[in-house]
Design an enzyme around this catalytic site. Sequence first.
Site, PDB file in Angstrom:
ATOM      1  N   ALA A  40      -9.086   7.786   5.060  1.00  0.00           N
ATOM      2  CA  ALA A  40      -9.135   6.951   6.266  1.00  0.00           C
ATOM      3  C   ALA A  40      -7.877   6.083   6.268  1.00  0.00           C
ATOM      4  CB  ALA A  40     -10.395   6.090   6.249  1.00  0.00           C
ATOM      5  N   VAL A  96      -7.987   5.409   0.780  1.00  0.00           N
ATOM      6  CA  VAL A  96      -7.247   4.633   1.782  1.00  0.00           C
ATOM      7  C   VAL A  96      -5.873   5.271   1.992  1.00  0.00           C
ATOM      8  CG1 VAL A  96      -6.216   2.400   2.312  1.00  0.00           C
ATOM      9  CG2 VAL A  96      -8.468   2.508   1.206  1.00  0.00           C
ATOM     10  N   LYS A  97      -5.637   5.663   3.231  1.00  0.00           N
ATOM     11  CA  LYS A  97      -4.381   6.339   3.562  1.00  0.00           C
ATOM     12  C   LYS A  97      -3.376   5.302   4.065  1.00  0.00           C
ATOM     13  CE  LYS A  97      -3.343  10.784   5.715  1.00  0.00           C
ATOM     14  NZ  LYS A  97      -3.784  11.699   6.768  1.00  0.00           N
ATOM     15  N   LEU A  98      -2.160   5.386   3.538  1.00  0.00           N
ATOM     16  CA  LEU A  98      -1.110   4.406   3.861  1.00  0.00           C
ATOM     17  C   LEU A  98       0.164   5.143   4.230  1.00  0.00           C
ATOM     18  CD1 LEU A  98      -1.649   2.470   0.519  1.00  0.00           C
ATOM     19  CD2 LEU A  98      -2.236   1.505   2.764  1.00  0.00           C
TER      20      LEU A  98
END
Length: 216
Positions: free
Chosen positions: A56, A82-84
Amino acid sequence: MKIFLDTANLDELRKGASWGIVDGVTTNPSLIAKEGKPIEEQVRAICDIVDGDISAEVVATEFKAMVEEGRKLSKIHKNIIVKLPLIRDGVQACKALESEGIRTNVTLCFQAGQALLTAKAGAYIISPFVGRIDDMGYEGMTLIQDIVQIYKNYGFKTQILAASLRTTNHVIAAAKAGAHIGTLPFKTLDGLFNHPLTDKGLEQFLKDHAKAFGNK
Ligand code: G3P
């Protein structure tokens, strides 16, 4: 190679998951927007369908806000990654979140030097985009090969997720290159099943069997 579905569409995910070969899901802000529901709601529904890593993505672009948004996303479900985006603040946020035990997927990687920085920050996953490099007239798969080589040279644990895979050939080449994960749109996954000789062979088997034994 693990296979992830690159979609936030629940029907596609249910169908893919029913085949028993989907290990996880990647989403991005464009894919979430297409479904029209807030990210928390959509991602929670995805976690109910697929039991695996679910990426996400944050939409903040400044370090502190990225960390805060990342913490919030990570609380939705234990499988959230957690996508960055691979910008300076994104790499910094990756380091901070990983040090809190929150797993990250650093995305929008287009050259191997970016992947080196991401591994040094301790990311769980790096996402190099193959198809979008092909779109520019270069060979996208070289990027996967280069990252596999660099990570092997130094024993980095970051998993290489080949993204922007659009064709059967992309998937096979990513697996040959040693990517740990390939993320595929539903259409690409569905297409992987196909071969005309499989259909032709099956038709002949069934015909021969029916001829000898009838339709029982
Ligand atoms: O989710 C990131 C990536 O897989 C997108 O693929 O086809 O839009 O370049 P594409």
